[in-house]
Design an enzyme around this catalytic site. Sequence first.
Site, PDB file in Angstrom:
ATOM      1  N   SER A  84      -9.435  -2.297   0.342  1.00 26.39           N
ATOM      2  CA  SER A  84      -8.729  -2.030   1.602  1.00 26.39           C
ATOM      3  C   SER A  84      -8.862  -3.200   2.569  1.00 26.39           C
ATOM      4  CB  SER A  84      -9.321  -0.772   2.244  1.00 26.39           C
ATOM      5  OG  SER A  84      -9.119  -0.777   3.643  1.00 26.39           O
TER       6      SER A  84
HETATM    7  N1  GSH Z   1      -5.509   2.404  11.716  1.00 27.78           N
HETATM    8  C1  GSH Z   1      -6.451   2.570  10.643  1.00 27.78           C
HETATM    9  C2  GSH Z   1      -5.718   2.667   9.332  1.00 27.78           C
HETATM   10  C3  GSH Z   1      -6.675   3.005   8.197  1.00 27.78           C
HETATM   11  C4  GSH Z   1      -5.964   3.205   6.892  1.00 27.78           C
HETATM   12  O1  GSH Z   1      -4.719   3.284   6.810  1.00 27.78           O
HETATM   13  N2  GSH Z   1      -6.767   3.283   5.822  1.00 27.78           N
HETATM   14  C5  GSH Z   1      -6.227   3.494   4.506  1.00 27.78           C
HETATM   15  C6  GSH Z   1      -6.909   2.550   3.526  1.00 27.78           C
HETATM   16  S1  GSH Z   1      -6.544   0.874   3.956  1.00 27.78           S
HETATM   17  C7  GSH Z   1      -6.505   4.927   4.111  1.00 27.78           C
HETATM   18  O2  GSH Z   1      -7.577   5.433   4.305  1.00 27.78           O
HETATM   19  N3  GSH Z   1      -5.481   5.570   3.549  1.00 27.78           N
HETATM   20  C8  GSH Z   1      -5.585   6.909   3.071  1.00 27.78           C
HETATM   21  C9  GSH Z   1      -4.840   7.887   3.934  1.00 27.78           C
HETATM   22  O3  GSH Z   1      -4.318   7.508   5.004  1.00 27.78           O
HETATM   23  O4  GSH Z   1      -4.773   9.047   3.515  1.00 27.78           O
HETATM   24  C10 GSH Z   1      -7.434   1.392  10.620  1.00 27.78           C
HETATM   25  O5  GSH Z   1      -7.093   0.314  11.146  1.00 27.78           O
HETATM   26  O6  GSH Z   1      -8.550   1.557  10.134  1.00 27.78           O
END
Ligand code: GSH
Length: 142
Positions: free
Chosen positions: A9
Site C-alpha cells: 500500500s
Molecule cells: N485516505 C486514506 C486512504 C486509505 C486507503 O484507501 N487504504 C487502502 C489501502 S491503500 C485500503 O485500506 N483499502 C481497503 C478499503 O478501503 O476497503 C489514507 O490516506 O490512509
Amino acid sequence: MKLYDLTLSGNCYKVRLFLGLIGQHAELQTLDLRAGEHKRADYLAINPRGQVPALVDGELQLGDSQAILVYLARRYADERWYPLDAVSQGRIAGWLSFAANEIHHGPGMARLGKLFGMPIDQAGAQHKALARCAARRAPGQA
Ligand SMILES: N[C@@H](CCC(=O)N[C@@H](CS)C(=O)NCC(=O)O)C(=O)O
C-alpha cells in the site's frame, strides 16, 4: 506504537518511510485485506473506515495516512519537519492534499491497474498522472 500496515500500500509506505526518516520505531501489524481482516469488528474498533494504515500510540487510535504523518511530525519529529508558520502550514497542507488526490488518482491508480490488474480506467489514470503531476508542484508552490 503499532502501525496496522499493508506492505504494497502506498498510503502505508508513506507512513513507514516517515517513521524511518525520523528514526521512530513502530511495531508493524500486517493485515490480510484479501481475507477481510480490515473489516473485522476488532479492527473497525481501531479504524471505523476499515482501511489501512492506522496507528495506535498509547490511547490514540488514528487512521488516514495524512493524519498519521501530521501526528508523527508534531509528536515525534524535529520542528523542521512541520514548521508552524502560516506559509509552511499552507504548503504542507497543499502537498498532503496533492498526494491524496492527484497522486492517488493518477500514478497511484495506474499502478494498481498495471501491477495488480485491478479493473480501473487505466488510460484515464495515466492521463491524470501525466497531465496533473507533470509540473511536480502543489498549488501555491513557488
Ligand atoms: N485516505 C486514506 C486512504 C486509505 C486507503 O484507501 N487504504 C487502502 C489501502 S491503500 C485500503 O485500506 N483499502 C481497503 C478499503 O478501503 O476497503 C489514507 O490516506 O490512509
